[in-house]
Structure formats: C-alpha cells, structure tokens
Write an enzyme that holds these catalytic residues in place. Structure first.
Site, PDB file in Angstrom:
ATOM      1  N   HIS A  72     105.053  78.231  -7.322  1.00 46.55           N
ATOM      2  CA  HIS A  72     104.856  77.084  -6.438  1.00 46.55           C
ATOM      3  C   HIS A  72     105.490  77.353  -5.082  1.00 46.55           C
ATOM      4  O   HIS A  72     106.605  77.853  -5.006  1.00 46.55           O
ATOM      5  CB  HIS A  72     105.482  75.818  -7.047  1.00 46.55           C
ATOM      6  CG  HIS A  72     104.653  75.215  -8.140  1.00 46.55           C
ATOM      7  ND1 HIS A  72     104.852  73.950  -8.617  1.00 46.55           N
ATOM      8  CD2 HIS A  72     103.598  75.712  -8.827  1.00 46.55           C
ATOM      9  CE1 HIS A  72     103.954  73.677  -9.560  1.00 46.55           C
ATOM     10  NE2 HIS A  72     103.197  74.743  -9.714  1.00 46.55           N
ATOM     11  N   TYR A 201     108.090  64.348  -6.330  1.00 48.20           N
ATOM     12  CA  TYR A 201     109.304  63.550  -6.472  1.00 48.20           C
ATOM     13  C   TYR A 201     109.043  62.258  -5.698  1.00 48.20           C
ATOM     14  O   TYR A 201     108.819  62.305  -4.485  1.00 48.20           O
ATOM     15  CB  TYR A 201     110.507  64.269  -5.861  1.00 48.20           C
ATOM     16  CG  TYR A 201     111.021  65.458  -6.654  1.00 48.20           C
ATOM     17  CD1 TYR A 201     110.383  66.687  -6.614  1.00 48.20           C
ATOM     18  CD2 TYR A 201     112.191  65.346  -7.426  1.00 48.20           C
ATOM     19  CE1 TYR A 201     110.867  67.774  -7.328  1.00 48.20           C
ATOM     20  CE2 TYR A 201     112.684  66.434  -8.146  1.00 48.20           C
ATOM     21  CZ  TYR A 201     112.021  67.641  -8.088  1.00 48.20           C
ATOM     22  OH  TYR A 201     112.501  68.717  -8.794  1.00 48.20           O
ATOM     23  N   PRO A 294     119.323  66.344 -13.549  1.00 47.97           N
ATOM     24  CA  PRO A 294     118.178  67.258 -13.453  1.00 47.97           C
ATOM     25  C   PRO A 294     117.372  67.170 -12.149  1.00 47.97           C
ATOM     26  O   PRO A 294     116.485  67.997 -11.939  1.00 47.97           O
ATOM     27  CB  PRO A 294     117.309  66.849 -14.657  1.00 47.97           C
ATOM     28  CG  PRO A 294     117.734  65.471 -15.000  1.00 47.97           C
ATOM     29  CD  PRO A 294     119.151  65.321 -14.588  1.00 47.97           C
ATOM     30  N   LYS A 298     118.570  72.400 -11.221  1.00 49.30           N
ATOM     31  CA  LYS A 298     119.573  73.449 -11.035  1.00 49.30           C
ATOM     32  C   LYS A 298     120.243  73.951 -12.310  1.00 49.30           C
ATOM     33  O   LYS A 298     120.836  75.040 -12.307  1.00 49.30           O
ATOM     34  CB  LYS A 298     120.677  72.943 -10.082  1.00 49.30           C
ATOM     35  CG  LYS A 298     120.238  72.819  -8.665  1.00 49.30           C
ATOM     36  CD  LYS A 298     119.980  74.179  -8.042  1.00 49.30           C
ATOM     37  CE  LYS A 298     119.047  74.086  -6.874  1.00 49.30           C
ATOM     38  NZ  LYS A 298     118.172  75.226  -6.711  1.00 49.30           N
ATOM     39  N   TYR A 384     116.744  74.136  -2.811  1.00 49.87           N
ATOM     40  CA  TYR A 384     115.864  73.995  -3.973  1.00 49.87           C
ATOM     41  C   TYR A 384     115.369  75.358  -4.440  1.00 49.87           C
ATOM     42  O   TYR A 384     115.432  75.689  -5.631  1.00 49.87           O
ATOM     43  CB  TYR A 384     114.680  73.070  -3.645  1.00 49.87           C
ATOM     44  CG  TYR A 384     113.942  72.572  -4.856  1.00 49.87           C
ATOM     45  CD1 TYR A 384     113.181  73.438  -5.637  1.00 49.87           C
ATOM     46  CD2 TYR A 384     114.010  71.240  -5.256  1.00 49.87           C
ATOM     47  CE1 TYR A 384     112.507  72.991  -6.764  1.00 49.87           C
ATOM     48  CE2 TYR A 384     113.334  70.783  -6.387  1.00 49.87           C
ATOM     49  CZ  TYR A 384     112.596  71.669  -7.136  1.00 49.87           C
ATOM     50  OH  TYR A 384     111.941  71.228  -8.258  1.00 49.87           O
TER      51      TYR A 384
HETATM   52  P1  RFL Z   1     122.599  75.203 -23.622  1.00 52.89           P
HETATM   53  O1  RFL Z   1     121.171  75.482 -23.379  1.00 52.89           O
HETATM   54  O2  RFL Z   1     123.004  73.809 -23.905  1.00 52.89           O
HETATM   55  O3  RFL Z   1     123.070  76.166 -24.786  1.00 52.89           O
HETATM   56  C1  RFL Z   1     124.332  76.017 -25.418  1.00 52.89           C
HETATM   57  C2  RFL Z   1     124.220  76.495 -26.840  1.00 52.89           C
HETATM   58  O4  RFL Z   1     125.480  76.428 -27.482  1.00 52.89           O
HETATM   59  C3  RFL Z   1     125.288  75.934 -28.793  1.00 52.89           C
HETATM   60  N1  RFL Z   1     126.542  75.361 -29.340  1.00 52.89           N
HETATM   61  C4  RFL Z   1     127.344  76.016 -30.221  1.00 52.89           C
HETATM   62  N2  RFL Z   1     127.264  77.227 -30.785  1.00 52.89           N
HETATM   63  C5  RFL Z   1     128.240  77.585 -31.672  1.00 52.89           C
HETATM   64  N3  RFL Z   1     129.263  76.751 -32.032  1.00 52.89           N
HETATM   65  C6  RFL Z   1     129.365  75.519 -31.499  1.00 52.89           C
HETATM   66  N4  RFL Z   1     130.351  74.677 -31.868  1.00 52.89           N
HETATM   67  C7  RFL Z   1     128.374  75.110 -30.540  1.00 52.89           C
HETATM   68  N5  RFL Z   1     128.163  73.969 -29.836  1.00 52.89           N
HETATM   69  C8  RFL Z   1     127.056  74.144 -29.118  1.00 52.89           C
HETATM   70  C9  RFL Z   1     124.191  74.902 -28.601  1.00 52.89           C
HETATM   71  O5  RFL Z   1     123.532  74.581 -29.831  1.00 52.89           O
HETATM   72  C10 RFL Z   1     123.271  75.605 -27.628  1.00 52.89           C
HETATM   73  O6  RFL Z   1     122.278  76.386 -28.257  1.00 52.89           O
HETATM   74  O7  RFL Z   1     123.486  75.689 -22.376  1.00 52.89           O
HETATM   75  P2  RFL Z   1     123.281  76.917 -21.372  1.00 52.89           P
HETATM   76  O8  RFL Z   1     122.910  78.163 -22.109  1.00 52.89           O
HETATM   77  O9  RFL Z   1     124.460  76.880 -20.483  1.00 52.89           O
HETATM   78  O10 RFL Z   1     121.962  76.527 -20.536  1.00 52.89           O
HETATM   79  C11 RFL Z   1     121.980  75.411 -19.685  1.00 52.89           C
HETATM   80  C12 RFL Z   1     120.596  74.771 -19.620  1.00 52.89           C
HETATM   81  O11 RFL Z   1     120.106  74.605 -20.931  1.00 52.89           O
HETATM   82  C13 RFL Z   1     120.603  73.432 -18.881  1.00 52.89           C
HETATM   83  O12 RFL Z   1     121.431  73.490 -17.749  1.00 52.89           O
HETATM   84  C14 RFL Z   1     119.195  73.016 -18.393  1.00 52.89           C
HETATM   85  O13 RFL Z   1     118.332  72.770 -19.474  1.00 52.89           O
HETATM   86  C15 RFL Z   1     119.263  71.780 -17.488  1.00 52.89           C
HETATM   87  N6  RFL Z   1     117.928  71.298 -17.074  1.00 52.89           N
HETATM   88  C16 RFL Z   1     117.233  71.914 -16.043  1.00 52.89           C
HETATM   89  N7  RFL Z   1     117.736  73.006 -15.445  1.00 52.89           N
HETATM   90  C17 RFL Z   1     117.011  73.666 -14.482  1.00 52.89           C
HETATM   91  O14 RFL Z   1     117.497  74.679 -13.943  1.00 52.89           O
HETATM   92  N8  RFL Z   1     115.749  73.252 -14.079  1.00 52.89           N
HETATM   93  C18 RFL Z   1     115.179  72.152 -14.643  1.00 52.89           C
HETATM   94  O15 RFL Z   1     114.037  71.850 -14.299  1.00 52.89           O
HETATM   95  C19 RFL Z   1     115.925  71.420 -15.647  1.00 52.89           C
HETATM   96  N9  RFL Z   1     115.382  70.352 -16.239  1.00 52.89           N
HETATM   97  C20 RFL Z   1     117.344  70.218 -17.725  1.00 52.89           C
HETATM   98  C21 RFL Z   1     116.047  69.765 -17.281  1.00 52.89           C
HETATM   99  C22 RFL Z   1     117.966  69.597 -18.800  1.00 52.89           C
HETATM  100  C23 RFL Z   1     117.338  68.557 -19.430  1.00 52.89           C
HETATM  101  N10 RFL Z   1     118.038  67.987 -20.533  1.00 52.89           N
HETATM  102  C24 RFL Z   1     117.465  67.537 -21.720  1.00 52.89           C
HETATM  103  C25 RFL Z   1     119.486  68.035 -20.563  1.00 52.89           C
HETATM  104  C26 RFL Z   1     115.410  68.731 -17.899  1.00 52.89           C
HETATM  105  C27 RFL Z   1     116.054  68.131 -18.977  1.00 52.89           C
HETATM  106  C28 RFL Z   1     115.279  67.005 -19.608  1.00 52.89           C
HETATM  107  C1  PHB Z   2     110.877  69.661 -15.476  1.00 48.83           C
HETATM  108  O1  PHB Z   2     109.767  70.206 -15.311  1.00 48.83           O
HETATM  109  O2  PHB Z   2     111.286  69.336 -16.598  1.00 48.83           O
HETATM  110  C2  PHB Z   2     111.715  69.367 -14.309  1.00 48.83           C
HETATM  111  C3  PHB Z   2     111.301  69.795 -13.059  1.00 48.83           C
HETATM  112  C4  PHB Z   2     112.087  69.514 -11.940  1.00 48.83           C
HETATM  113  C5  PHB Z   2     113.266  68.804 -12.084  1.00 48.83           C
HETATM  114  C6  PHB Z   2     113.680  68.397 -13.336  1.00 48.83           C
HETATM  115  C7  PHB Z   2     112.903  68.670 -14.460  1.00 48.83           C
HETATM  116  O3  PHB Z   2     113.998  68.511 -10.988  1.00 48.83           O
END
Ligand code: RFL
Ligand code: PHB
Length: 391
Positions: A72, A201, A294, A298, A384
């Site tokens: 994009h 957005y 979110p 980031k 971004y």
């Molecule tokens: P994770 O992915 O949470 O992984 C951590 C892992 O540790 C495990 N764990 C354990 N393992 C052993 N012993 C224990 N006691 C443990 N406790 C926990 C967990 O089960 C898990 O598997 O962290 P990590 O690797 O630092 O990654 C971070 C990302 O997952 C997170 O920042 C993103 O998903 C945030 N996020 C977004 N980030 C972006 O860069 N772009 C996006 O568009 C974006 N959209 C989002 C998001 C997060 C969302 N949610 C649900 C929080 C959209 C959503 C909806």
């Molecule tokens: C997503 O596709 O889940 C998404 C995209 C952009 C954001 C947050 C979530 O800022």
C-alpha cells in the site's frame, strides 16, 4: 536442559529472535504456554512497516509476503463529507504491506521447523531464576506434566503483556508508564472483498471507524465502542449499519459492501512502557516490555525492531564477549518505543471521539492540517511507514 538463549514466548518476537540468533550460529530453546495451533490462529496485526518487510526479506522470510501480501502506498483519512489520501511513497519513499500477523507467524513456524528449532508448546508454571547471575535459568512444566529446568547464558522475555518476564524485574529497578483509554475497538473479520483500495481511518461524531483488510476476499473492520461493551449487544446488522454511517457509505458515490462476519471481538486499548528492557541476564522484547493502542499499527513492528536490535547484541555478548550492544540495548530500543508510543497515542487521540465538543474541534483542526499541509502529512507518513530500525 541447557541452551545459549532461553526464549519465553513463541509469538512473532520469540520466533523471529530464534531465527535471527540461528543465523549467527546461536542456539536457543523456546517455551510457549499455548498450543502451536492457538498461537497460529490469533487474529491480530495486519500492517507491516517498510523496515519490517526489508528485515524479513533479508533473513529469508519475505518470499510468501512479496507474493501474497499487498503493498500500500498510504492510507485514507476521513471525517464527514471529506476523504483524503496520504501517500507515504510520494512523501517519504516508503510503503507498507498488508500481510496478517497470522501469516508472519506461519512463515516463522515453518522456517523454525525446517531448521529443527526446539520449541516446547503448552508449558505451564514458567518461572525465571537467578537473572542477576551469569547462570540464569527457566523452570516450567512440560506438556506431559514433567517439571523441567532450562539453563542458559541469557533469558529473553518475549511473552507478551501477560507473561511472567516483565514481573521478574525487581520493583526497585523497574519503572512503568501507562495510559488506559476510555474506549475499546469492536473488530470484525468478514468474508467480503474490501470496499477500499487502501485502509480508511475515519473520524465521526458517533466514534472512530476503520476499514482494513487481509486479502482480496477478506475484510477487517473496527468500530470505536465504550469500554465494557459486550459483543452480544452488537448484531451483524448493527455493526454494518454503524460502519456504513461512520465510514461514509453514499458519500461521493462510495459504498461499503457488507458480508458474512466470521469473527467478532472487543479489545481494550492502552499504552504501557516498562523500563529498563534489560535486567542482568534478562532482556525484554515486544509486548512484554511495551503495549501500544492499535491505531498506528505499531505493535508487531515494534516487536520486530526490538529483536532486530537484540539479536546482534546477544551475538556480540555471547560470541565475542563484547557487552557494548547488550549494555545499550534498552536505551537503543526505547528510543523507537517512545517514538511509536507517542505516534500511536497521537493517532488514537486525534481519531476517537468523546463527549467534549472542544476536543472534537481540535481533532478536526488537526485532521485538516495533516491532510492539507505537506509538512503535516509527511510527519504522519514518516511515522506510519516507519523509521529505519536503529534510527
Ligand atoms: P505476543 O504475540 O503476545 O506473543 C507472546 C507469546 O508469549 C506467550 N506466553 C507465554 N509463554 C510461556 N510461558 C508463559 N507464562 C507465557 N505467557 C505468555 C503467549 O502465549 C504468546 O504466544 O507478543 P509479541 O511476540 O511481542 O508480538 C507482539 C504483537 O503480537 C502485538 O504487538 C500486535 O499484535 C499488536 N497489533 C498490531 N501491531 C501492528 O504492528 N500492526 C497492526 O496492525 C496491529 N493490529 C494488534 C493489532 C493487536 C491486536 N490485538 C488483539 C491485541 C490488532 C489487534 C486487534
Ligand atoms: C488491522 O488490519 O488489523 C489493522 C490495521 C491498521 C491498524 C490496526 C489494525 O492501525
């Protein structure tokens, strides 16, 4: 068991770290509380920054991303009666890629499996020990119920916001900052082609809305809802009606196409940073050290940037006995963490509405400036699309 680096958590931070360390010939063992299937199916991030894509590609993880992901040029920012495109490529010569975290996770799992990476899934009772000595270790109960001890040179906490690593830093050493926002996101995944070429957005008096996507046949959309919202109160029809209003269905002929909703969830939003990101032989990376709302996309990108800085630091520490990069890891990583914390706070507070009419006027003024001034637009675009790793 003994290894060089004990990694807690098999999310993107933990698995990418094990991959990067292996490229430097460093052995690691990963422990994960959930099952492989559960970790692989968590629906989360969707946007990869320019530097994230470059890094994944440089370490052999970019092939499917380039083939199946979608590049994009920018995003659409809108408010009632107006929609503006911010073109990151024109403004900063950097783009972003739409490629779900689930896909990144699958690529990492496949790469680690083919390299024979030791990963213990479905462990319980994970605990960290002797972190301020040169012989730290992790204990856990494995999937068969057997108590295990994993000795290592270094322990890395990649265990997200609920894992034990963050809490293993003594209170006398750590400091944390937090902002809890007074709203949540209701997110849906729908089997329908996206109604937009690039992400929208939207600011709206009823609340923020966003249109994202996962592929040419799957859309991802979000609505601002009050904290404590129960998904059961949001029928599919109510969700599509809310999205249509807030995203401007009918405006200048634009249409939002509804479709079958396959997933629905509410997620609260907060900013959180814990410092330092290193204590003795424990290093923190990704959501274990920081959470962002979110809105700026980031979280995953920050996790990738952390481990991209940590892997060479650990290689220098363990292979050359050179602690320079390990000693500066926390400060180096936190420069980017605070930049992204500010950016995601700024995007969040610019776009989510409250009951305060004064705030609404400030938000609209800010949106008009960002979309009409090249300096304003370039600031958003640079943040971004993402600053270079280690900027
Ligand atoms: P994770 O992915 O949470 O992984 C951590 C892992 O540790 C495990 N764990 C354990 N393992 C052993 N012993 C224990 N006691 C443990 N406790 C926990 C967990 O089960 C898990 O598997 O962290 P990590 O690797 O630092 O990654 C971070 C990302 O997952 C997170 O920042 C993103 O998903 C945030 N996020 C977004 N980030 C972006 O860069 N772009 C996006 O568009 C974006 N959209 C989002 C998001 C997060 C969302 N949610 C649900 C929080 C959209 C959503 C909806
Ligand atoms: C997503 O596709 O889940 C998404 C995209 C952009 C954001 C947050 C979530 O800022």
């Amino acid at each position: 068991m003994r290894t060089e680096v004990a990694i807690i958590g098999a999310g993107p931070a933990g698995l990418l770290l094990s991959h990067l360390l292996a490229q430097d010939g460093i052995e690691s063992v990963v422990v994960e509380i959930r099952s492989a299937e559960y970790v692989a199916s968590r629906i989360r991030a969707g946007v990869l920054e320019h530097s994230t894509v470059e890094l994944l590609e440089s370490v052999g993880l970019g092939e499917r991303l380039r083939r199946e992901g979608d590049e994009h040029r920018g995003i659409h920012l809108q408010w009632p009666e107006e929609r503006h495109h911010i073109d990151f490529v024109d403004l900063t010569d950097r783009s972003v890629w739409i490629y779900g975290q689930t896909e990144v996770q699958k690529d990492l799992v496949a790469a680690r499996a083919s390299a024979g990476q030791e990963i213990h899934y479905e462990v319980t009772d994970t605990a960290l020990h002797d972190l301020d000595t040169e012989r730290p270790y992790v204990t856990f109960t494995d999937v068969d119920g057997v108590a295990q001890r994993l000795d290592a040179d270094v322990v890395v906490g990649c265990d997200g916001s609920f894992g034990p690593s963050r809490g293993a830093v003594p209170d006398s050493v750590k400091q944390s900052w937090e902002r809890v926002y007074p709203y949540s996101w209701l997110g849906i995944l729908a089997d329908v082609a996206p109604s937009t070429d690039e992400l929208i957005y939207a600011w709206h008096p009823d609340g923020f809305a966003m249109h994202s996507m996962r592929s040419s046949t799957v859309s991802r959309l979000y609505l601002q809802v009050p904290n404590g919202t129960d998904v059961a109160d949001w029928s599919d029809e109510r969700i599509w009606d809310g999205l249509a209003t807030r995203l401007g269905h009918g405006q200048d002929g634009w249409q939002l196409n509804p479709g079958p909703i396959t997933e629905k969830s509410v997620l609260p939003m907060r900013s959180f940073v814990q410092t330092p990101m290193r204590h003795g032989r424990l290093f923190l990376a990704g959501d274990a050290a920081h959470i962002v709302p979110p809105t700026g996309a980031k979280g995953l990108n920050l996790a990738v940037a952390d481990v991209a800085m940590l892997a060479p630091a650990l290689a220098a520490l363990l292979r050359k006995k050179d602690p320079t990069l390990a000693d500066s890891y926390s400060d180096d990583a936190l420069r980017r963490v605070w930049r992204c914390t500010h950016f995601s706070w700024w995007m969040t507070t610019m776009l989510h509405t409250s009951d305060d009419p004064f705030d609404a006027q400030l938000q609209l003024s800010q949106l008009r400036w960002v979309t009409s001034s090249e300096a304003g637009a370039a600031g958003l675009a640079e943040n971004y699309a993402g600053l270079p790793i280690g900027f």
